[in-house]
Design a protein around this motif. Structure first.
Motif, short mmCIF file in Angstrom:
data_model
loop_
_atom_site.label_atom_id
_atom_site.label_comp_id
_atom_site.label_asym_id
_atom_site.label_seq_id
_atom_site.Cartn_x
_atom_site.Cartn_y
_atom_site.Cartn_z
N UNK A 3 7.09 0.96 -0.05
CA UNK A 3 7.41 0.21 -1.27
C UNK A 3 6.12 -0.07 -2.07
N UNK A 4 5.09 -0.53 -1.37
CA UNK A 4 3.82 -0.82 -2.06
C UNK A 4 3.26 0.44 -2.72
N UNK A 5 3.35 1.54 -1.97
CA UNK A 5 2.80 2.79 -2.52
C UNK A 5 3.64 3.28 -3.69
N UNK A 6 4.94 3.04 -3.59
CA UNK A 6 5.82 3.43 -4.68
C UNK A 6 5.52 2.63 -5.94
N UNK A 55 5.19 -13.35 -0.91
CA UNK A 55 4.32 -12.93 0.21
C UNK A 55 2.94 -13.58 0.15
N UNK A 56 2.62 -14.16 -0.99
CA UNK A 56 1.28 -14.73 -1.15
C UNK A 56 0.33 -13.65 -1.63
N UNK A 57 -0.79 -14.11 -2.22
CA UNK A 57 -1.78 -13.11 -2.65
C UNK A 57 -2.37 -12.44 -1.42
N UNK A 58 -2.59 -11.20 -1.45
CA UNK A 58 -3.23 -10.53 -0.30
C UNK A 58 -2.49 -9.32 0.22
N UNK A 59 -1.25 -9.48 0.73
CA UNK A 59 -0.62 -8.33 1.39
C UNK A 59 -0.46 -7.09 0.50
N UNK A 60 0.03 -7.27 -0.72
CA UNK A 60 0.25 -6.07 -1.56
C UNK A 60 -1.08 -5.42 -1.95
N UNK A 61 -2.02 -6.25 -2.40
CA UNK A 61 -3.32 -5.69 -2.81
C UNK A 61 -4.02 -5.05 -1.62
N UNK A 62 -3.87 -5.64 -0.44
CA UNK A 62 -4.50 -5.07 0.76
C UNK A 62 -3.88 -3.73 1.12
N UNK A 63 -2.54 -3.66 0.99
CA UNK A 63 -1.85 -2.40 1.32
C UNK A 63 -2.33 -1.27 0.42
N UNK A 64 -2.48 -1.59 -0.86
CA UNK A 64 -2.87 -0.57 -1.82
C UNK A 64 -4.34 -0.17 -1.62
N UNK A 65 -5.20 -1.19 -1.43
CA UNK A 65 -6.63 -0.90 -1.25
C UNK A 65 -6.86 -0.10 0.03
#
Ligand SMILES: C[S@@+](CC[C@H](N)C(=O)[O-])C[C@H]1O[C@@H](n2cnc3c(N)ncnc32)[C@H](O)[C@@H]1O
Length: 282
Positions: A3-6, A55-65
């Motif tokens: 989902x994050x990558x999408x 989810x809070x700041x962090x998980x999505x940006x971390x997944x993408x980075x």
């Protein structure tokens, strides 16, 4: 992760960190609809905003980075490797989307149930899939990885790249140890290992250092997949040396975010608790 990558792939080319054309087909039906709608900029922003809020700041940006950091680590190592083993591959589509992987022997190792879902969903994909991937069913908690890979045609003696992304945090200390032992015994000297871990202090409730940890840990526990394993960043070199590997790089996703987001004018803050490690066999 798909989902994050999408979502990331819906961004304009100038600001996205990568494009994963397979991600949309790999998520569940509900999220497929959402990702189709997310091609419209305001919808993507809304979905990301809601996700970050919950989810809070962090998980999505971390997944993408972390995805981009690992893409780069693989492309850097690829020239010298003949085989790529993706452990706990999940809905990773690198076999098909990264240039050069299709020319290598590729093994994706995972739970048989995850592989069955992936196989079924990939049948929907119209984008050409350049790689031939050997799916190897293994449970890291109980199966013999060495035997399973040999049975699937893994060749001893050729340099390999082992990727183990987003998995160690779900395993026991013993399963991580045994899997590293198996990777060591399967590796020839020029082999490379890329894996992720979470900072052990975050698992132990160091809330001041990792303000995002409590919500993140609660979310994975609610999904029935609690985090059970972490490492101390200061001891990773010694931990790996004890297991026959030399640490060559360890970057938090926060640092990866600084590397990749800022030059694209993006201000997301990835988390310090997630790390990507590169190592070579001693
Ligand atoms: C968070 S997903 C990461 C997937 C992929 N590596 C990525 O980063 O997109 C975790 C993956 O580890 C696999 N996994 C977790 N525990 C496992 C175990 N004991 N044996 C085999 N696979 C496992 C899951 O099936 C899942 O595919």
């Amino acid at each position: 992760m798909a989902l994050q990558r999408g979502l990331e792939s819906c961004r304009p080319p100038a600001t996205r960190l990568f494009c994963d054309p397979f991600a949309r087909e790999l998520v569940s039906r509900r999220w497929r609809v959402a990702l189709s709608a997310a091609r419209l900029e305001p919808v993507r922003r809304l979905i990301e905003g809601v996700y970050d809020h919950i989810g809070g700041p962090g998980p999505r940006a971390s997944a993408v980075a972390r995805t981009r950091l690992i893409d780069d680590a693989i492309l850097d190592a690829l020239e010298s490797v003949a085989q790529v083993v993706i452990l706990g591959a999940g809905f990773d589509s690198r076999a098909h989307r990264l240039p050069g992987l299709g020319e290598r022997a590729i093994f994706e190792v995972d739970h048989p149930a995850t592989q069955a879902t992936k196989r079924e969903r990939l049948q929907r994909v119209k984008t050409p899939r350049p790689a031939t991937v050997e799916l190897v069913p293994v449970d890291f908690d109980r199966d013999d990885l060495v035997r399973a890979l040999h049975g699937a045609g893994y060749a001893d003696g050729s340099a390999s790249l082992f990727l183990w992304e987003g998995v160690t945090n779900y395993l026991t200390d013993d399963a991580v140890d045994r899997t590293l032992g198996a990777i060591r015994s399967l590796s020839s000297p020029r082999s490379t290992l890329v894996f992720t871990y979470v900072d052990r202090a975050a698992l132990q409730g160091a809330g001041d250092a990792f303000p995002e940890a409590a919500r993140w840990l609660a979310a994975v526990s609610r999904r029935g997949e609690p985090w059970t394993f972490g490492l101390d960043p200061g001891s990773v070199g010694a931990y790996l040396a004890d297991r026959g590997f030399q640490l060559t790089g360890d970057l938090s996703t926060e640092a990866a975010g600084e590397r990749y987001f800022a030059p694209r004018g993006r201000r997301e803050q990835a988390s310090r608790l997630y790390h990507v490690v590169t190592a070579t066999r001693i």
